[in-house]
Design an enzyme around this catalytic site. Structure first.
Site, PDB file in Angstrom:
ATOM      1  N   HIS A  78       0.815  -1.214   0.000  1.00  0.00           N
ATOM      2  CA  HIS A  78       0.000   0.000   0.000  1.00  0.00           C
ATOM      3  C   HIS A  78       0.851   1.268   0.000  1.00  0.00           C
ATOM      4  CE1 HIS A  78      -3.105  -2.621   2.377  1.00  0.00           C
ATOM      5  NE2 HIS A  78      -3.059  -2.939   1.093  1.00  0.00           N
ATOM      6  N   LYS A  88       6.622   6.256   6.795  1.00  0.00           N
ATOM      7  CA  LYS A  88       6.175   5.397   7.905  1.00  0.00           C
ATOM      8  C   LYS A  88       7.373   4.934   8.732  1.00  0.00           C
ATOM      9  CE  LYS A  88       2.508   3.906   4.873  1.00  0.00           C
ATOM     10  NZ  LYS A  88       2.100   2.933   3.839  1.00  0.00           N
ATOM     11  N   TYR A 148       2.807   1.773  13.920  1.00  0.00           N
ATOM     12  CA  TYR A 148       3.622   2.603  13.041  1.00  0.00           C
ATOM     13  C   TYR A 148       3.112   4.035  12.969  1.00  0.00           C
ATOM     14  CZ  TYR A 148       0.253   1.134   9.368  1.00  0.00           C
ATOM     15  OH  TYR A 148      -0.881   0.839   8.620  1.00  0.00           O
ATOM     16  N   ASP A 186      -6.927  -6.373  -1.026  1.00  0.00           N
ATOM     17  CA  ASP A 186      -5.548  -6.730  -1.386  1.00  0.00           C
ATOM     18  C   ASP A 186      -5.494  -7.856  -2.409  1.00  0.00           C
ATOM     19  OD1 ASP A 186      -3.893  -6.002   1.816  1.00  0.00           O
ATOM     20  OD2 ASP A 186      -4.749  -4.737   0.235  1.00  0.00           O
TER      21      ASP A 186
HETATM   22  C1  LIG Z   1      -4.696   2.656   7.070  1.00  0.00           C
HETATM   23  C2  LIG Z   1      -5.904   3.137   7.841  1.00  0.00           C
HETATM   24  C3  LIG Z   1      -7.095   2.421   7.860  1.00  0.00           C
HETATM   25  N1  LIG Z   1      -8.165   2.883   8.563  1.00  0.00           N
HETATM   26  C4  LIG Z   1      -9.376   2.075   8.579  1.00  0.00           C
HETATM   27  C5  LIG Z   1      -9.957   1.804   7.210  1.00  0.00           C
HETATM   28  C6  LIG Z   1     -10.553   0.430   7.331  1.00  0.00           C
HETATM   29  O1  LIG Z   1     -11.877   0.521   7.810  1.00  0.00           O
HETATM   30  C7  LIG Z   1      -9.696  -0.269   8.398  1.00  0.00           C
HETATM   31  C8  LIG Z   1      -8.664  -1.221   7.826  1.00  0.00           C
HETATM   32  O2  LIG Z   1      -7.920  -0.510   6.846  1.00  0.00           O
HETATM   33  P1  LIG Z   1      -6.988  -1.299   5.821  1.00  0.00           P
HETATM   34  O3  LIG Z   1      -7.652  -2.550   5.366  1.00  0.00           O
HETATM   35  O4  LIG Z   1      -6.538  -0.296   4.789  1.00  0.00           O
HETATM   36  O5  LIG Z   1      -5.763  -1.701   6.780  1.00  0.00           O
HETATM   37  P2  LIG Z   1      -4.391  -2.327   6.270  1.00  0.00           P
HETATM   38  O6  LIG Z   1      -4.631  -3.375   5.240  1.00  0.00           O
HETATM   39  O7  LIG Z   1      -3.627  -2.693   7.479  1.00  0.00           O
HETATM   40  O8  LIG Z   1      -3.698  -1.095   5.544  1.00  0.00           O
HETATM   41  C9  LIG Z   1      -2.398  -0.642   5.867  1.00  0.00           C
HETATM   42  O9  LIG Z   1      -1.518  -1.603   5.351  1.00  0.00           O
HETATM   43  C10 LIG Z   1      -0.201  -1.227   5.003  1.00  0.00           C
HETATM   44  C11 LIG Z   1       0.767  -2.125   5.714  1.00  0.00           C
HETATM   45  C12 LIG Z   1       0.162   0.186   5.136  1.00  0.00           C
HETATM   46  O10 LIG Z   1       1.344   0.540   5.107  1.00  0.00           O
HETATM   47  C13 LIG Z   1      -0.880   1.221   5.196  1.00  0.00           C
HETATM   48  O11 LIG Z   1      -0.647   2.069   6.316  1.00  0.00           O
HETATM   49  C14 LIG Z   1      -2.271   0.735   5.246  1.00  0.00           C
HETATM   50  O12 LIG Z   1      -2.749   0.705   3.914  1.00  0.00           O
HETATM   51  O13 LIG Z   1      -9.029   0.795   9.110  1.00  0.00           O
HETATM   52  C15 LIG Z   1      -8.130   4.064   9.276  1.00  0.00           C
HETATM   53  O14 LIG Z   1      -9.129   4.476   9.901  1.00  0.00           O
HETATM   54  N2  LIG Z   1      -6.965   4.802   9.274  1.00  0.00           N
HETATM   55  C16 LIG Z   1      -5.853   4.383   8.586  1.00  0.00           C
HETATM   56  O15 LIG Z   1      -4.807   5.079   8.627  1.00  0.00           O
END
Ligand SMILES: Cc1cn([C@H]2C[C@H](O)[C@@H](COP(=O)(O)OP(=O)(O)O[C@H]3O[C@H](C)C(=O)[C@H](O)[C@H]3O)O2)c(=O)[nH]c1=O
Length: 208
Positions: A78, A88, A148, A186
């Protein structure tokens, strides 16, 4: 193609730990020093005063904490597009991850190449991922927690990503494909071949 992460001791109390340039010098592996005594240990996990310049120049605005239940949970690759791109600083509170940064800066000599490092709660390793990189990690233990810092707020309209298993990136994930746990998002990320990067390589003014 994977680039190496080399480690060398850094005994200075300035930072008190180790700083390891990777083969992509802007991606930095840090191991903050732990001051041990009979009770346990204390570590300054982040300090503007004593961290490498690349970090002290970064104005982090948000802390994230992420729990992944299963070993093999893979989040990424991402990034946020400009003007909300993110740097980050990643570390592990519980368990272990293999953390990966992919260079997306057009004009960089390492464009499309990646570096990875194993970060553990046990040793406290941290990875600094600058602007212009995709970031992702896979967990190596169940019930792994990752924390992070980011220097731009979460902006869904700028959220973007690349497929974790894209053969042209050729990332060597230390888990079997069949054990990977992915979000629906993803599973459907685009490949690098069709990617038009919004990032441009800009030589750092000062050393990291
Ligand atoms: C990233 C983020 C997400 N959210 C909410 C949005 C969704 O409802 C839930 C899960 O989000 P997401 O599926 O995007 O989470 P990850 O798959 O861990 O995403 C992260 O994964 C990789 C490792 C990264 O480096 C990024 O910081 C980020 O994209 O948290 C938020 O409220 N704030 C945030 O900053």
């Amino acid at each position: 193609m994977r680039l190496a992460v080399t480690t060398y001791e850094w005994s200075s109390h300035d930072f008190g730990g180790e700083v390891n340039p990777t083969d992509i010098p802007e991606v930095i592996l840090l191991i903050p020093r732990r001051f041990r005594d009979e009770r346990g240990w204390f570590s300054e996990t982040y300090s503007v005063r004593s961290c490498p310049q690349a970090l002290s120049r970064t104005a982090f605005v948000q802390d994230n904490q992420v729990f992944s239940a299963a070993r093999g949970t893979l989040r990424g690759l991402h990034f946020q597009r400009p003007p909300q791109s993110q740097a980050k600083l990643v570390r592990v509170l519980r368990g272990r991850i293999f953390d990966v940064a992919v260079d997306l800066r057009v004009g960089s000599s390492t464009y499309g190449r990646w570096v990875g490092a194993t970060l553990t709660a046990e040793a406290g390793e941290q990875l600094f991922v600058p602007h212009g990189f995709a970031h992702g990690y896979c967990t190596l233990e169940p019930e792994t927690e990752v924390a992070y810092k980011v220097d731009s707020f979460y902006t869904p309209d700028c959220d973007a990503g690349l497929a974790w298993d894209d053969p042209s990136l050729d990332i060597t994930w230390p888990i079997r494909t069949e054990e990977v746990v992915l979000s629906g998002r993803d599973r459907d990320l685009p490949t690098f071949a069709n990617f038009v990067s919004p990032f441009r390589y800009e030589p750092a003014e000062t050393p990291v």
